[in-house]
Design an enzyme around this catalytic site. Structure first.
Site, mmCIF file in Angstrom:
data_model
loop_
_atom_site.group_PDB
_atom_site.id
_atom_site.type_symbol
_atom_site.label_atom_id
_atom_site.label_comp_id
_atom_site.label_asym_id
_atom_site.label_seq_id
_atom_site.Cartn_x
_atom_site.Cartn_y
_atom_site.Cartn_z
ATOM 1 N N GLY A 14 30.217 27.542 32.714
ATOM 2 C CA GLY A 14 31.323 28.338 33.239
ATOM 3 C C GLY A 14 31.742 27.755 34.560
ATOM 4 N N LEU A 18 45.192 58.689 40.935
ATOM 5 C CA LEU A 18 46.072 59.344 39.972
ATOM 6 C C LEU A 18 45.326 60.254 39.007
ATOM 7 C CD1 LEU A 18 48.564 56.453 39.198
ATOM 8 C CD2 LEU A 18 49.091 58.608 40.341
ATOM 9 N N GLU A 70 39.815 30.939 36.917
ATOM 10 C CA GLU A 70 40.185 29.979 37.965
ATOM 11 C C GLU A 70 39.203 30.053 39.142
ATOM 12 O OE1 GLU A 70 42.473 28.186 36.873
ATOM 13 O OE2 GLU A 70 43.112 26.915 38.527
ATOM 14 N N GLY A 71 37.943 30.232 38.790
ATOM 15 C CA GLY A 71 36.906 30.357 39.817
ATOM 16 C C GLY A 71 36.671 31.817 40.132
ATOM 17 N N THR A 72 35.452 32.316 39.869
ATOM 18 C CA THR A 72 35.149 33.708 40.200
ATOM 19 C C THR A 72 35.206 33.886 41.711
ATOM 20 O OG1 THR A 72 32.803 33.213 40.416
ATOM 21 C CG2 THR A 72 33.562 33.926 38.235
#
Lengths: 365, 420
Positions: free
Chosen positions: B146, B372, B397-399
């Site tokens: 990952g 809410l 796109e990168g944690t």
């Protein structure tokens, strides 16, 4: 266009301020804090950088033009050195800048040349009041018109250099509006506490309570004259200054704790090599950047006369208070026990850090 | 140029146009495609393709006009990435899943654009200005790799007899992989950019990206994931078994140098794309906050700005805090893209903007649902969907954690070995 580069002149100013902050203010800060005293020479040296002078046009004795962006850049840089010192050096601006922004022609001519001509001189302002829910737009100090004079009543807190001040710009509630009044030291009914304020930090900055009992202020001494003035821009300028100084202090704490973490070893590595520490530093740096940009944007909008400048300044100042607390707290945490010891400056910055939730009124861009 | 915060005309124009697109073309279909996962929003895709063509085509596709026009353009400060960020923010305000269904190449094209040669750009990117909407996707992630993409096991071996790369491996989490690879009649031929090692012993230095054309033999979309959010965007698993691609489809040098230059150049793509993904997070967050304010106003709740925090209600505090987060996150995106536009190294700012936006969009969307109450939690409104959609921004796109690591290494001046 979007752009994030200071102009060459701004950069030169920032560099000069940085030199002063790092070489003069920072080394003196701890002793000043412990002794409740800032050396006069130190303040004079900061004054000579000419931040205020450069924001006042030649026609009033200065040599430049006021810019909130420039002010924010300079204040951040100076507060990176020391907050108490920064607030002391810039105290005369609390009086002069509102006059520049909103004063009558007569007021500008009377005060501005005098203030910028010589050495640092004690002109100050009184906005803050001693109440948990203090609101600059809902002041308890009152002004009422009686004939040719306004009558001021109330009590002000955290007034820097009030003792010995030539004049104080006092903010009071006039028919529901916050308005500023120029009160000279000789005014009857004006009294300054003997004792200095004792706060969580800023020991080096002499601050006082100021009482006003039926103080008579001629109509001509209402800021802007009889017609008064727009308080919003002044408040916005103060909020931007609050945010900018918060960024400066936070950046000082960030940098110091980062350097410490790169030196300090535990379990055979530098503690900065541990993600627990590295991630704290990453988040500190990120939040500083976030608020710095928000502050710049608010300042730019103020310079452009944008309608939403006031609100942006409010958001920047509010965000800065949280950010500065978070960052300075973590700086102490990273130093651990050493952070708690007064040999290191981070505990002082953490005490500063909480203050930005209530310091609006102690600086102005 | 001095410090300035005036949004340039092309940006305000784009924001204006895309608000209408979001309101008319995206929002009305948001719920439908959330509940009909794996259906393709053809109407939207075709509309966006023709709209984008009318507006001048894909910004990454090579321009056909002569040098004269480009030279004139050069005089003004470049705002390409800032403009894309503003567009993505505006589209993500509409629907962040549907933004992924925007034809034009996405991350796959971005990889070719930043790591490819001029010839490769012409060869692979011209198609995005074609008659049919066309997609491209990026295949990096594997089941066992990952954030740590040095663990990639997909292999590319050069068959010297045919001068082709033979690729074997299995990729997962390929955003838009199906639309990029599968040959749909309504779509132009797309491609996927596959990351593979040409020399496993060289570790990262042996990593390369390959353009694999849609429909290539040996390549198969084996699965479409079922997700928590952004369901309209397909997320594919793609297997490659002896897939053959021409030699010239490699992005970057075909030989392994001892240094990391090749890998670093490829990773530099992320410096350009991270703030763009951050921009999408800001868009969803703004959608949620706008909706909250609208509902509060309908219910007679006023937010009082400018007064001390001690006097604010809890909801007022939350709303004001969210505005601070949102505005500052957006400014960080703008600064990071402005740096990219002006060729200033922006690895730090790019990752900071992603860290911030990931935090901000998860916090804001979650807070909005909370405030809410039943209205937030109900599928009658989109708030709950935005909360599900937003979470991906802090992951892909990168944690947030990987980006913290990048930020930390940048500020500390540490290498990957010094700070693991």
């Amino acid at each position: 266009m979007y752009s994030f580069d200071p102009t060459e002149e701004q950069q030169m100013l920032v560099d000069a301020v940085n030199k002063y902050a790092v070489n003069d203010l920072r080394p003196a800060a701890r002793e000043a804090e412990e002794n409740n005293d800032l050396p006069k020479k130190l303040v004079s040296k900061g004054w000579e950088l000419g931040l205020l002078q450069a924001s006042i046009p030649e026609s009033y004795g200065g040599f430049g033009e006021r810019s909130a962006v420039t002010g924010a850049l300079a204040l951040e840089e100076m507060a990176f050195g020391d907050l108490a010192g920064t607030l002391a050096v810039t105290t005369p601006s609390l009086f002069a800048t509102p006059i520049l922004l909103a004063g009558s022609e007569e007021q500008k001519k009377t005060y501005l040349p005098k203030i910028v001509a010589g050495d640092w001189s004690p002109y100050t302002a009184a906005l803050i009041e001693y109440a948990f829910d203090f609101d600059p737009n809902d002041l308890k100090t009152t002004a009422t018109l009686q004939g040719e004079n306004y009558i001021l009543n109330g009590e002000k807190a955290f007034v820097p250099f009030a003792r010995g001040a030539e004049s104080i710009l006092v903010y009071a509630n006039l028919d529901g509006q916050s308005q500023a009044f120029i009160v000279g030291k000789e005014a009857g009914g004006l009294s300054v506490s003997d004792e200095r304020e004792k706060l969580m930090s800023l020991n080096a900055l002499p601050m006082y309570r100021v009482r006003l009992e039926n103080v008579k202020v001629p109509v001509a001494n209402r800021l802007g004259g009889a017609a008064g003035h727009d308080f919003e821009i002044i408040l916005a300028s103060m909020r931007i200054a609050n945010a900018a100084t918060a960024v400066g202090v936070a950046n000082a704490a960030f940098e110091y704790s980062m350097n410490y973490a790169k030196e300090r070893e535990a379990f055979g590595v530098k503690i900065a090599q541990k993600q627990a520490i590295a991630f704290m530093l990453a988040e500190m740096r990120t939040e500083i950047e976030a608020i710095r940009l928000l502050t710049w944007e608010a300042a730019w909008k103020l310079d452009q006369g944008r309608e939403d400048a006031s609100n942006e300044a409010y958001l920047a100042s509010t965000g800065a208070a949280d950010m500065a607390m978070m960052v300075t707290d973590r700086a102490v945490q990273i130093l651990g026990g050493h952070g708690y010891i007064r040999e290191h400056p981070v505990e002082m910055w953490m005490r500063n850090g909480r203050g930005f939730a209530m310091f609006t009124g102690l600086a102005i861009v | 140029m001095p410090i300035e915060f005036e949004a340039p005309k092309p940006i305000t124009n784009a924001q204006f146009v895309l608000k209408t697109v979001a309101e008319e073309m995206m929002r009305p279909k948001s719920r439908y495609f959330d509940e009909h996962e794996h259906e393709i929003p053809w109407d939207y895709i075709e509309f966006m393709h023709s709209a984008m063509k009318a507006m001048g085509g894909s910004s990454l596709a090579p321009k056909e006009n002569g040098n004269g026009k480009d030279a004139e353009k050069e005089k003004r400060p470049p705002i390409g990435y800032q403009l894309i960020a503003a567009q993505l923010e505006a589209l993500s305000w509409g629907d962040v899943g549907m933004y992924h269904c925007l034809p034009g190449g996405g991350l796959g094209a971005a990889a070719v654009h930043s790591a490819g040669t001029a010839d490769q750009r012409v060869k692979f990117l011209s198609r995005f200005n074609g008659d049919k909407p066309t997609f491209a996707a990026m295949c990096i992630t594997e089941a066992g790799a990952g954030s740590d993409n040095s663990a990639i096991r997909t292999r590319a071996v050069l068959d010297e007899k045919t001068n082709e790369w033979v690729i074997n491996g299995e990729k997962i989490f390929v955003t838009g992989g199906d639309k990029s690879f599968t040959e749909y009649e309504k779509l132009g031929r797309g491609f996927i950019v596959v990351w593979a090692s040409i020399d496993p012993s060289a570790k990262r230095a042996g990593m390369r990206a390959f353009v694999v054309e849609g429909g290539t033999k040996g390549v198969e979309v084996v699965k479409l994931e079922k997700k928590m959010g952004i369901r309209v965007s397909d997320t594919a698993a793609i297997s490659l078994v002896d897939a053959r691609v021409p030699f010239e489809n490699i992005l970057g040098s075909p030989t392994v140098e001892k240094n990391m230059a090749g890998f670093k150049k490829a990773m530099a793509t992320f410096d350009a794309t991270r703030p763009l993904v951050a921009a999408t997070g800001v868009g969803v967050a703004r959608a949620a906050l706008d909706f909250l304010k609208e509902k509060l106003a309908e219910n007679g709740v006023k937010i009082r700005y400018g007064i001390p925090r001690q006097k604010l209600s809890s909801i007022e505090r939350d709303v004001i805090d969210m505005e601070i987060m949102l505005k500052s996150a957006w400014l960080m995106v703008i600064k990071a893209t402005w740096m990219a536009d002006n060729k200033k190294p922006n690895a730090l700012e790019a990752s900071m903007s992603k860290v911030k936006a990931g935090d901000v969009c998860t916090k804001i969307t979650q807070k909005v649902v909370e405030i809410l109450g039943p209205l937030g939690y109900s599928r009658e409104f989109l708030a709950e969907k935005w909360m599900r959609d937003a979470k991906i921004t802090d992951i892909y796109e990168g944690t947030g954690q990987i980006n913290r690591l990048v930020v930390a290494r940048q500020i500390l001046g540490y290498s990957g070995a010094e700070l693991r």
